[in-house]
Write an enzyme that holds these catalytic residues in place. Structure first.
Site, PDB file in Angstrom:
ATOM      1  N   SER A 267       0.813  -1.195   0.016  1.00 19.45           N
ATOM      2  CA  SER A 267       0.010   0.038   0.139  1.00 19.45           C
ATOM      3  C   SER A 267       0.632   1.149   0.029  1.00 19.45           C
ATOM      4  O   SER A 267       1.572   1.392  -1.042  1.00 19.45           O
ATOM      5  CB  SER A 267      -1.012  -0.122   1.193  1.00 19.45           C
ATOM      6  OG  SER A 267      -1.840   1.110   1.181  1.00 19.45           O
ATOM      7  N   THR A 268       0.538   2.034   0.951  1.00 20.88           N
ATOM      8  CA  THR A 268       1.607   3.189   1.018  1.00 20.88           C
ATOM      9  C   THR A 268       3.026   3.048   1.101  1.00 20.88           C
ATOM     10  O   THR A 268       3.574   2.286   1.719  1.00 20.88           O
ATOM     11  CB  THR A 268       1.396   4.218   2.508  1.00 20.88           C
ATOM     12  OG1 THR A 268      -0.121   4.255   2.417  1.00 20.88           O
ATOM     13  CG2 THR A 268       1.952   5.468   2.404  1.00 20.88           C
TER      14      THR A 268
ATOM     15  N   HIS B 135      -2.621  -1.208  -3.444  1.00 16.59           N
ATOM     16  CA  HIS B 135      -3.762  -0.297  -3.200  1.00 16.59           C
ATOM     17  C   HIS B 135      -3.672   0.837  -4.242  1.00 16.59           C
ATOM     18  O   HIS B 135      -2.905   1.662  -4.027  1.00 16.59           O
ATOM     19  CB  HIS B 135      -3.858   0.184  -1.750  1.00 16.59           C
ATOM     20  CG  HIS B 135      -4.003  -1.018  -0.888  1.00 16.59           C
ATOM     21  ND1 HIS B 135      -3.894  -0.807   0.447  1.00 16.59           N
ATOM     22  CD2 HIS B 135      -4.384  -2.301  -1.243  1.00 16.59           C
ATOM     23  CE1 HIS B 135      -4.131  -1.971   1.097  1.00 16.59           C
ATOM     24  NE2 HIS B 135      -4.555  -2.847   0.111  1.00 16.59           N
TER      25      HIS B 135
ATOM     26  N   MET C  10      -0.227   0.904   4.889  1.00 15.17           N
ATOM     27  CA  MET C  10      -0.822   1.306   6.014  1.00 15.17           C
ATOM     28  C   MET C  10      -1.986   0.174   6.226  1.00 15.17           C
ATOM     29  O   MET C  10      -2.554  -0.110   5.077  1.00 15.17           O
ATOM     30  CB  MET C  10      -1.586   2.754   6.114  1.00 15.17           C
ATOM     31  CG  MET C  10      -2.380   2.999   7.105  1.00 15.17           C
ATOM     32  SD  MET C  10      -3.138   4.714   6.659  1.00 15.17           S
ATOM     33  CE  MET C  10      -4.374   4.247   5.491  1.00 15.17           C
TER      34      MET C  10
ATOM     35  N   ASP D 184      -4.508  -4.911   5.730  1.00  9.76           N
ATOM     36  CA  ASP D 184      -4.874  -5.996   4.694  1.00  9.76           C
ATOM     37  C   ASP D 184      -3.582  -6.770   4.262  1.00  9.76           C
ATOM     38  O   ASP D 184      -2.233  -6.208   4.767  1.00  9.76           O
ATOM     39  CB  ASP D 184      -4.843  -4.930   3.310  1.00  9.76           C
ATOM     40  CG  ASP D 184      -5.396  -5.877   1.938  1.00  9.76           C
ATOM     41  OD1 ASP D 184      -5.928  -6.730   2.317  1.00  9.76           O
ATOM     42  OD2 ASP D 184      -4.806  -5.600   1.016  1.00  9.76           O
TER      43      ASP D 184
END
Length: 370
Positions: A192-193, A218, A311, A314
């Site tokens: 993600s991030t 993501h 973050m 998940d």
């Protein structure tokens, strides 16, 4: 003229943010959304040059930065900011292929993450997704800025010393060597991030082998095709965006399409078939949990699960399912993560077998016992 202000309030312990956008209406809208969530907006700017001045004066925790602005645009502003007043930056980008391209450039220059303006029409889109905007601002504030800007620092070092050797295919003409493994090996990567740069780094270093890879980053739908193209250019693997019914075999990879989940539907003779699912029960889309759980249930050959920077939680359930199915499982180390959220939650499940620094992940994927 630059404008700094504390009149918008915010709690005493709240984050301090500078909002940069050439539209006065947009600046006001974003500021109001953040203030309503308890985030203190301490300054605003209408272009990149103003932003540099306001940030130097106010020293905020986060800067929200528009991409397209007259004068000094967002790309140059991010680069200058990292040189002059390093501050975590959240890019605001159009929900288009063109917006995706410039956003990836901003991430390369040191921006931590991006917030996609739905449909390109920001006035209604941002209001509708205010919770997501606030969550993105808070996550960016927690980012490890050194990790987020590492690629840029290494690129600059390589530019200043043509003989420098760094582990990044995009800056060297020598591709990763081909590796013999006890394949066929299936790999599922979740991020993600901070993930776009991290995934590219892993894929660019991943040796060609009897390996097929599914990547869940993501990212909105307008961005995933361009992300797949970037990975295809940077790696030895044939990378494309997932489509319903797509099949991949040795030396191929799929990027989960934004706006839907990618399930591994079947596995036969070393080839995977995927199905796209628009199930909205997950907190994020695409979700690594969905892909990982399906891999655990379907793939009966050697399997590796990887959780990179990001973050949230998940991939924690998915990696646990993969571990229970006998897969090798890898998490990125805290020291090299932009956000040590997803890997931390994955480790807490007890489903992680190995922890590696980012630059060691590619070797770990093909170097361990499959």
């Amino acid at each position: 003229m630059s404008r700094t202000t504390d009149r918008r309030g915010g709690r005493d312990d709240s984050l301090r943010v500078v909002v940069v956008d050439d539209s006065p209406f947009m600046r006001g809208l974003i500021s109001d959304l953040l203030t309503d969530a308890g985030v203190a907006v301490v300054g605003e700017a209408g272009d990149g040059a103003e932003a540099l001045s306001v940030v130097a004066e106010t020293r905020p925790d986060v800067v929200t930065m528009d991409v397209e602005m007259p004068g000094m645009g967002g790309l140059e502003a991010v680069e200058r900011l990292m040189d002059e007043t390093p501050t975590p930056v959240l890019m605001l980008s159009a929900h288009t292929a063109e917006g995706a391209e410039v956003t990836f450039e901003a991430l390369e220059r040191g921006a931590v993450d991006f917030f996609s303006k739905p449909g390109g029409e920001v006035s209604t889109g941002v209001s509708r997704e205010s919770d997501r905007l606030v969550e993105a601002v808070r996550s960016v504030a927690d980012a490890d800025l050194d990790a987020a800007t590492r690629d840029r620092r290494e690129r600059e070092a390589a530019d200043s010393d043509q003989n420098a050797t760094i582990s990044r295919v995009s800056t060297t003409s020598t591709p990763p060597a081909t590796t013999e493994i006890d394949g066929p090996l299936t790999v599922v990567i979740g991020a993600s991030t901070g993930g776009p740069n991290a995934v590219e780094r892993v894929m660019s270093a991943l040796p060609m082998a009897d390996c097929r890879v599914v990547i869940v980053q993501h990212m909105p739908e307008a961005f995933t095709a361009r992300f797949a193209d970037r990975l295809d250019e940077a790696s030895a693997y044939d990378v494309r965006e997932a489509s319903d019914g797509a099949r991949i075999g040795s030396g191929e990879a799929l990027v989960a399409r934004g706006g839907s989940h990618t399930r591994i539907d079947s596995y036969r003779s070393g080839r995977l078939r995927v199905k796209l699912d628009e199930d909205d029960s997950q907190s994020v889309t695409p979700a690594a949990d969905v892909t990982m759980r399906s891999a655990a249930a379907v793939v009966d050959g050697p399997l590796v699960g990887v959780v990179l920077t990001g973050m949230g939680a998940d991939a924690s359930e998915g990696i646990r399912a993969m571990a229970d199915a006998g897969a090798r499982t890898i998490a990125q180390s805290e020291d090299t993560c932009v956000i040590y959220g997803m890997p931390k939650r994955a480790v807490e499940t007890g489903g992680i077998g190995e922890i590696h620094d980012l630059d060691d992940v590619a070797g770990a994927i093909v170097g361990g016992e499959a």
